[in-house]
Design an enzyme around this catalytic site. Structure first.
Site, PDB file in Angstrom:
ATOM      1  N   LYS A 169      25.796 -21.605  19.339  1.00 41.50           N
ATOM      2  CA  LYS A 169      26.781 -21.667  18.293  1.00 41.50           C
ATOM      3  C   LYS A 169      27.771 -20.296  18.263  1.00 41.50           C
ATOM      4  O   LYS A 169      28.713 -20.467  17.429  1.00 41.50           O
ATOM      5  CB  LYS A 169      26.026 -22.068  17.064  1.00 41.50           C
ATOM      6  CG  LYS A 169      25.147 -20.939  16.438  1.00 41.50           C
ATOM      7  CD  LYS A 169      24.433 -21.602  14.942  1.00 41.50           C
ATOM      8  CE  LYS A 169      23.365 -20.699  14.495  1.00 41.50           C
ATOM      9  NZ  LYS A 169      22.937 -21.220  13.177  1.00 41.50           N
ATOM     10  N   ASP A 170      27.183 -19.298  18.848  1.00 40.05           N
ATOM     11  CA  ASP A 170      27.971 -18.144  18.712  1.00 40.05           C
ATOM     12  C   ASP A 170      28.962 -18.031  19.931  1.00 40.05           C
ATOM     13  O   ASP A 170      29.981 -17.057  19.823  1.00 40.05           O
ATOM     14  CB  ASP A 170      27.111 -16.899  18.870  1.00 40.05           C
ATOM     15  CG  ASP A 170      26.162 -16.828  17.723  1.00 40.05           C
ATOM     16  OD1 ASP A 170      26.541 -17.191  16.665  1.00 40.05           O
ATOM     17  OD2 ASP A 170      24.900 -16.036  17.968  1.00 40.05           O
ATOM     18  N   ARG A 212      29.591 -23.235   6.536  1.00 38.06           N
ATOM     19  CA  ARG A 212      29.086 -24.659   6.598  1.00 38.06           C
ATOM     20  C   ARG A 212      28.139 -24.921   5.574  1.00 38.06           C
ATOM     21  O   ARG A 212      28.195 -25.947   4.891  1.00 38.06           O
ATOM     22  CB  ARG A 212      28.702 -24.829   8.030  1.00 38.06           C
ATOM     23  CG  ARG A 212      28.255 -26.365   8.158  1.00 38.06           C
ATOM     24  CD  ARG A 212      27.716 -26.684   9.438  1.00 38.06           C
ATOM     25  NE  ARG A 212      26.497 -25.605   9.755  1.00 38.06           N
ATOM     26  CZ  ARG A 212      25.131 -25.831   9.462  1.00 38.06           C
ATOM     27  NH1 ARG A 212      24.995 -26.863   8.956  1.00 38.06           N
ATOM     28  NH2 ARG A 212      24.258 -24.969   9.724  1.00 38.06           N
ATOM     29  N   ARG A 213      26.819 -24.190   5.536  1.00 38.22           N
ATOM     30  CA  ARG A 213      25.792 -24.079   4.881  1.00 38.22           C
ATOM     31  C   ARG A 213      26.240 -24.175   3.354  1.00 38.22           C
ATOM     32  O   ARG A 213      25.664 -24.911   2.415  1.00 38.22           O
ATOM     33  CB  ARG A 213      24.622 -23.478   5.208  1.00 38.22           C
ATOM     34  CG  ARG A 213      23.879 -23.659   6.476  1.00 38.22           C
ATOM     35  CD  ARG A 213      23.005 -22.731   6.798  1.00 38.22           C
ATOM     36  NE  ARG A 213      22.341 -23.243   8.166  1.00 38.22           N
ATOM     37  CZ  ARG A 213      21.934 -22.342   8.968  1.00 38.22           C
ATOM     38  NH1 ARG A 213      22.298 -20.763   9.016  1.00 38.22           N
ATOM     39  NH2 ARG A 213      21.450 -22.454  10.183  1.00 38.22           N
ATOM     40  N   ARG A 238      22.994 -11.672   4.495  1.00 41.74           N
ATOM     41  CA  ARG A 238      22.969 -11.367   5.962  1.00 41.74           C
ATOM     42  C   ARG A 238      21.812 -10.700   6.432  1.00 41.74           C
ATOM     43  O   ARG A 238      20.868 -10.395   5.482  1.00 41.74           O
ATOM     44  CB  ARG A 238      24.135 -10.504   6.334  1.00 41.74           C
ATOM     45  CG  ARG A 238      25.644 -11.122   6.222  1.00 41.74           C
ATOM     46  CD  ARG A 238      25.591 -12.169   7.331  1.00 41.74           C
ATOM     47  NE  ARG A 238      25.514 -11.879   8.653  1.00 41.74           N
ATOM     48  CZ  ARG A 238      26.105 -11.120   9.425  1.00 41.74           C
ATOM     49  NH1 ARG A 238      27.371 -10.590   9.023  1.00 41.74           N
ATOM     50  NH2 ARG A 238      25.763 -10.674  10.699  1.00 41.74           N
ATOM     51  N   ARG A 255      16.262 -11.771   5.579  1.00 39.82           N
ATOM     52  CA  ARG A 255      16.592 -12.686   4.494  1.00 39.82           C
ATOM     53  C   ARG A 255      15.318 -13.262   3.725  1.00 39.82           C
ATOM     54  O   ARG A 255      15.543 -13.652   2.596  1.00 39.82           O
ATOM     55  CB  ARG A 255      17.181 -14.073   5.450  1.00 39.82           C
ATOM     56  CG  ARG A 255      18.817 -13.297   5.946  1.00 39.82           C
ATOM     57  CD  ARG A 255      19.336 -14.633   6.695  1.00 39.82           C
ATOM     58  NE  ARG A 255      20.313 -14.063   7.475  1.00 39.82           N
ATOM     59  CZ  ARG A 255      21.194 -15.021   8.207  1.00 39.82           C
ATOM     60  NH1 ARG A 255      21.253 -16.012   7.903  1.00 39.82           N
ATOM     61  NH2 ARG A 255      22.223 -14.332   9.156  1.00 39.82           N
ATOM     62  N   CYS A 267      34.492 -19.169  12.635  1.00 38.24           N
ATOM     63  CA  CYS A 267      33.693 -18.828  11.642  1.00 38.24           C
ATOM     64  C   CYS A 267      34.452 -18.945  10.156  1.00 38.24           C
ATOM     65  O   CYS A 267      33.820 -18.973   9.239  1.00 38.24           O
ATOM     66  CB  CYS A 267      33.186 -17.371  11.718  1.00 38.24           C
ATOM     67  SG  CYS A 267      31.828 -17.190  12.892  1.00 38.24           S
TER      68      CYS A 267
END
Length: 271
Positions: A49-50, A97-98, A115, A121, A208
């Site tokens: 996904k990166d 997105r989240r 982050r 986190r 992004c």
């Protein structure tokens, strides 16, 4: 013999602002691309996904490892789902997105930037800095932290990011030795799914800066594809779903992208 070379990326170093404000997905690949181009390494390993939809001309995706669980994990000591959080609660995430998908369900919730690595986190959540967070289940599994998930979110309700749960391998264009070396460990089904998801992103020019979810999988001999595009505040949502032959996986993703792009307001991607 395989030599492991650890490379720190710009994306790893930036923890004080959203990646969308710092340059997007390429922040996690630039240093690895440079190392490949120089011949310092022969294969680079990425979270799929990166990977940007457009790679440098001399870099190619060799393929993907078998995909882990694509779903998002919800983590909170207060509720097992966003709908059950108290009014005005704070959700921390680094993902547009989240955040947008949470706001779609609960416009009253506050979304703040969270982050750092997974353990950082989780520590901020435990300290009460936020009431909840969301992380990729695949990452928790790989770190043996799956038990920290309060619940696993239905992928039909929380469509994952394109490439979530997949590990992509890149190499130099035309490097037959690296192609032959990696071929035995690559997964064809994951490759088909990612072909559809990346083609979809390419049509939408997804980055992004845009809350986008895209997920494809093999089912009954077909590739099934679902996608969602949202306003960052979750106030407007567009979805699509298609299925087709595995041989046309990329075309399926492109068709889904054109379908959504034709329905989006002209200002949708303006930031």
């Amino acid at each position: 013999m395989i030599e492991i070379v650890v490379i720190k990326t710009t994306g790893d170093a930036i923890v004080d602002r959203p990646l969308s404000e710092a340059g997007g997905k390429g922040l996690f690949t630039k240093e690895l691309d440079i190392a490949l181009s120089r011949g310092d390494v022969d294969i680079a390993v990425h979270s799929a996904k990166d990977l940007p939809t457009l790679l440098p001309d001399d870099i190619a995706i060799l393929g993907y490892l078998p995909r882990e669980d694509v779903r998002d994990a919800w983590i909170s000591p207060h509720a097992d789902h966003p709908l059950k959080l108290r009014p005005g609660a704070v959700v921390g995430t680094a993902s547009l997105r989240r955040g947008a998908m949470v706001k779609r369900l609960r416009p009253d919730l506050s979304i703040i930037l969270l982050r750092g690595n997974v353990e950082t986190r989780l520590a901020k959540l435990a300290a009460g800095d936020v009431d909840a967070t969301l992380l990729a289940l695949a990452g928790l599994k790989r770190l043996k932290l799956e038990s920290r998930a309060t619940s696993i979110l239905d992928q039909a309700e929380f469509i994952p990011a394109a490439g979530q749960g997949a590990i992509g391998l890149t190499g130099r264009v035309g490097d037959r030795a690296s192609e032959a070396f990696t071929a035995p460990i690559l997964d064809a089904a994951t490759g088909l799914a990612l072909a559809a998801e990346r083609a979809f992103l390419h049509v939408l020019d997804g980055s992004c800066k845009t809350p986008i979810g895209a997920n494809a999988w093999l089912e009954g001999g077909d590739v099934v594809f679902q996608a969602i595009v949202l306003r960052p505040d979750g106030s407007e949502v567009f979805e699509t779903a298609l299925r087709g032959a595995p041989s046309a996986a990329a075309a399926l993703g492109e068709a889904a992208g054109r379908d959504l792009r034709g329905r989006l307001p002209a200002d949708f991607f303006l930031v």
